[in-house]
Design a protein around this motif. Structure first.
Motif: not given
Length: 96
Positions: A39-44
């Motif tokens: 949730d916190a990091h998948v986009a980055d």
């Protein structure tokens, strides 16, 4: 219920799959650990980090859980920079 607090809107197909899969592994405790990190990091995450996260998700739930909570040391092939990043994420959450 998936538990995710993040929408998959705006994510490419690979990241959507990783986000979904991190919340639907089979063992709720592991879902919470991997899902919250995703949730916190998948986009980055970089492509190499996505590769590492997918490899981490291939580990059996019971073993992965023990590695993440520290009751068993992770084998060298799983003790990667990304694995340590997941550990640090949860340690920081626990102290906040």
């Amino acid at each position: 219920m998936s538990g995710t607090e993040r929408s998959s809107e705006g994510l490419d197909l690979r990241r959507r799959r990783i986000l979904f899969r991190s919340w639907h592994r089979g063992m709720r405790e592991t879902d919470l650990l991997l899902g919250r990190f995703a949730d916190a990091h998948v986009a980055d995450l970089s492509e190499a980090e996505l590769d590492g996260f997918e490899a981490l998700m291939e580990a059996p739930d019971d073993r992965l859980y023990k590695w993440l909570v520290g009751t068993e040391a992770a084998p060298a092939d799983f003790d990667t920079a990304l694995f340590r990043r997941v550990l640090a994420f949860h340690q920081l959450r626990a102290t906040s």
